[in-house]
Scaffold this active site. Structure first.
Site, PDB file in Angstrom:
ATOM      1  N   VAL A  53      33.059  -3.633 -40.241  1.00 18.16           N
ATOM      2  CA  VAL A  53      32.129  -3.069 -39.263  1.00 18.16           C
ATOM      3  C   VAL A  53      32.874  -2.574 -38.025  1.00 18.16           C
ATOM      4  O   VAL A  53      32.508  -1.550 -37.442  1.00 18.16           O
ATOM      5  CB  VAL A  53      31.044  -4.097 -38.895  1.00 18.16           C
ATOM      6  CG1 VAL A  53      30.063  -3.502 -37.902  1.00 18.16           C
ATOM      7  CG2 VAL A  53      30.301  -4.551 -40.150  1.00 18.16           C
ATOM      8  N   ALA A  92      40.915  -5.852 -29.914  1.00 19.54           N
ATOM      9  CA  ALA A  92      41.715  -6.983 -30.393  1.00 19.54           C
ATOM     10  C   ALA A  92      41.361  -7.262 -31.838  1.00 19.54           C
ATOM     11  O   ALA A  92      40.187  -7.222 -32.214  1.00 19.54           O
ATOM     12  CB  ALA A  92      41.453  -8.229 -29.547  1.00 19.54           C
ATOM     13  N   VAL A  96      20.379  -7.815 -37.961  1.00 21.78           N
ATOM     14  CA  VAL A  96      19.292  -7.919 -38.940  1.00 21.78           C
ATOM     15  C   VAL A  96      19.148  -6.589 -39.674  1.00 21.78           C
ATOM     16  O   VAL A  96      18.933  -5.548 -39.057  1.00 21.78           O
ATOM     17  CB  VAL A  96      17.948  -8.283 -38.272  1.00 21.78           C
ATOM     18  CG1 VAL A  96      16.849  -8.374 -39.323  1.00 21.78           C
ATOM     19  CG2 VAL A  96      18.059  -9.586 -37.496  1.00 21.78           C
ATOM     20  N   GLY A 154      32.289  -5.637 -55.117  1.00 17.78           N
ATOM     21  CA  GLY A 154      32.437  -5.861 -53.679  1.00 17.78           C
ATOM     22  C   GLY A 154      31.101  -6.057 -52.967  1.00 17.78           C
ATOM     23  O   GLY A 154      31.048  -6.100 -51.743  1.00 17.78           O
ATOM     24  N   LYS A 202      18.769 -14.110 -40.430  1.00 14.31           N
ATOM     25  CA  LYS A 202      18.057 -12.902 -39.995  1.00 14.31           C
ATOM     26  C   LYS A 202      16.574 -13.191 -39.782  1.00 14.31           C
ATOM     27  O   LYS A 202      15.960 -12.713 -38.824  1.00 14.31           O
ATOM     28  CB  LYS A 202      18.245 -11.801 -41.041  1.00 14.31           C
ATOM     29  CG  LYS A 202      19.707 -11.371 -41.192  1.00 14.31           C
ATOM     30  CD  LYS A 202      19.909 -10.568 -42.480  1.00 14.31           C
ATOM     31  CE  LYS A 202      21.363 -10.148 -42.666  1.00 14.31           C
ATOM     32  NZ  LYS A 202      21.624  -9.655 -44.037  1.00 14.31           N
TER      33      LYS A 202
END
Lengths: 438, 438
Positions: free
Chosen positions: B14, B43, B133, B188, B206
């Site tokens: 992400v 980082a 969510v 995956g 969620k």
């Protein structure tokens, strides 16, 4: 803290619904907004006090709408009169008076939105119009804020519940258009004059708004192509189903290298797509963003309480906007006012889609070959052919063709040549077709 | 105007996707936000520079996450490390330093959200968590803002793509759970340790967040009931289909007179519901509001770019929040911090649902009557019965029952008695069932 004071124009279906929602859910709304919300002044030409739950909470009701927008105490004006005039004058006057505005008026925004937003921007007030597109579905917020990271590629929506009800009934029961329309009128789903709904004008208003939000262009209702559903025949609904498609009345806007498409027309879509299964009066909007992929938003597109849901959500947003920095807000059309683009809107001739064609062919050798030849010469590839057996004693046979994508101008030329060909009888029925693929 | 300066923690799936979206759509995002957005400091413990489009735009990259949250120039910190620690410490430190935060970390928000939001509120900064969510679907914005006028009645969502992929494959191909899970791992879609996904823990994180947004209660992950899909058998998928249902792994939260239900479990739902047709890795959330009725939100629930779409949308929101009045913003949990309610969360025993039961009955007279008698004595009404023929040489026969709604405690008593009955062999299979009606 003092309640936020609302002026309400119109106590019809949506006006009454908004009063009801603000009354019924007053506590929960105040817990969300941080302030109570109170309608202190309303105006309506006529209304039925018996039918509106919560009417007694309104401080003052008269028939003078201009008195509401001039009321010094009113902070937010909700315009639910509909139509162009005097809605336009009232909204502009409210803005001039420094009031925020909420409206459900799609015709007003599609036609006069550029003027209204410029006035609001100059005055430092906001105009909320979530209820103008797809009723209770928070689609404007989704496109404008929720998908703000995306380059939006296209939007396709079922954005008129009346039309979707009619097409759903035609498919489920094999009924014809006029018959279902009459029933929709009896049920109150269609107006006595159904033109706005069934000819796609209402959907075109909404699509115009969605296109501006998606692509950062000024509102250009006059450039939206519109074709209604009144000529859809039960046999086309049935042939589409046999081929694995459903016919929906879609509003489609797409960005291409050449410009932006804005079009409302009956459309064959694969029956396995989620949006193909949106039935009855429900609405749904499918949005394709480059990062998020396809997302779909589904719900009630009309009705008193669903539309009021969107109106009151805008009011809650504006309650927060009362203290925000006017130079740093969510822009009306998703893009900053100085950042709208002059990307051209494509004429329908330049739009590329796939097609469903129904041709009434004479039942004799060589006709199919001639038609295929014409299509080929115009650069049109055939994806599927379905030829029905001629009925007993008939000399013609319906020939169904699905084509690959081609520019509309080429299809128009091909259809003119096919209609002129003596192996064919009458007009070619042409319905555009979209895959709506991720 | 100066670009807004972003500090980014994490350059995994992400994180890398967010860099790509901010780079690829930089112009369009700036046209929306009114300011350019720049990652000035990032980082990451490890990352693959070859795989991240746009990495060169980042001013400085190190492995010191605390240096990012302490960087005086950084205005917004994006936390995409995941897990509880050090994510919690980093987010709290960023807040302490007066920075706004965006996170996709559902576990962090579900477990430590109350603490994090209180710290943010005290400091006058915002924490965006749209990506936590349902990935790219702007469901938090929809519930928190778009439906702000509604008293929300219930939410039911397919909020784990891995689980939905497995159930979809089981149904489409008749395969068993372990077989499909192995394939999902190869593709995956599932982790090497699939527990979080298939046992419903991820979905429970969620759902905990959705329940708080819907009902204005503090986050209470420990009170969410969780049952996974690992025990679903192909025969139950098939029997459900014969009866007109599909099995989906749903997160459900509902307000009843007694309190709030929060539960994740396999659920039979009618196959005609739109949400029953959400297949593969896609997510969808169905929300029932008292004014708007049912609305549904559909899209990709995971993946680099879809999740980044939500992360970056939060950043755009926060860019606007940089100059807003900190006392008048959209509250983190939809309701003002002082307005959260202590409505009790119901234990699963007190939850009322309908049920699908599969009982292995001995093929002899009177067994059905005895089972029906037990159910009746516990106050359970039968809606439908399906009895299969015994297979050649078999002495037992599967008996499928659908019941009307009943409290779980009563069903537990009935099942215990049925399992103790000598006309029945083995365990009773019980799957909860919901109509999800408007």
């Amino acid at each position: 803290m003092e309640p936020v004071k609302i002026g309400l124009l119109g106590l019809g279906t949506v006006g009454g619904g908004s009063v009801t929602v603000l009354t019924r859910n007053a506590d929960e709304i105040a817990r969300r907004a941080g302030r109570a919300i109170q309608i202190t002044h309303a105006a309506a030409r006529q209304y039925d006090p018996e039918r509106i739950e919560g009417l007694e909470q309104i401080g003052r009701i008269s028939d003078d709408a201009f008195a509401v927008v001039d009321d010094l105490a009113v902070e937010i004006v909700i315009e639910l009169i509909g139509g162009y005039s005097p809605a336009r004058e009232l909204v502009l006057k409210a803005i001039e008076n420094g009031k925020h505005v909420v409206t459900a008026n799609k015709a007003l925004i599609a036609m006069h939105g550029n003027e209204i937003f410029a006035a609001a921007q100059a005055k430092g007030v906001m105009v909320g119009f979530e209820a103008a597109v797809a009723g209770g579905i928070p689609i404007i917020k989704a496109v404008r804020e929720g998908l703000a990271a995306n380059r939006i590629e296209w939007i396709a929506g079922i954005i008129n519940g009346t039309g979707n009800f009619i097409l759903t009934e035609m498919r489920d029961k094999g009924r014809d258009f006029a018959d279902v329309l009459a029933e929709a009128q009896r049920l109150g789903y269609a107006e006595a004059d159904p033109t706005f709904d069934v000819e796609g004008i209402d959907a075109a208003h909404k699509l115009t708004i969605l296109a501006s939000l998606a692509f950062g262009i000024p509102l250009q209702f006059d450039k939206t192509f519109t074709e209604g559903i009144s000529k859809i025949e039960p046999q086309d609904v049935a042939f589409a189903a046999e081929l694995g498609y459903r016919i929906k009345h879609l509003g489609i806007t797409r960005r291409t290298a050449a410009g932006i498409e804005m079009r409302v027309h009956p459309t064959l879509i694969p029956h396995r797509r989620l949006i193909a299964n949106v039935d009855g009066v429900m609405n749904a909007v499918l949005v394709k963003g480059d990062a998020v992929g396809p997302t779909l938003y589904y719900g009630a597109g009309a009705g008193a309480l669903p539309t009021a849901s969107a109106v009151v959500a805008d009011v809650v947003d504006l309650v927060r906007a009362l203290t925000t920095d006017p130079t740093n807000r969510v822009p009306h059309l998703a893009f900053q006012p100085g950042e709208l683009a002059d990307t051209p809107v494509l004429p329908i001739d330049a739009v590329e889609t796939a097609y469903y064609l129904r041709i009434t062919a004479l039942d004799r050798p060589g006709v199919m070959a001639s038609i295929a030849g014409i299509l080929s010469e115009e650069g049109i590839s055939i994806e599927a052919i379905k030829q029905k057996e001629p009925a007993e004693g008939e000399t013609t046979v319906p020939l169904i063709l699905l084509t690959h994508r081609i520019e509309e101008a080429a299809m128009n030329r091909a259809i003119a040549r096919i209609e002129a060909f003596d192996g064919v009888s009458g007009k070619v029925v042409r319905i555009r077709m979209e895959g709506l693929e991720g």
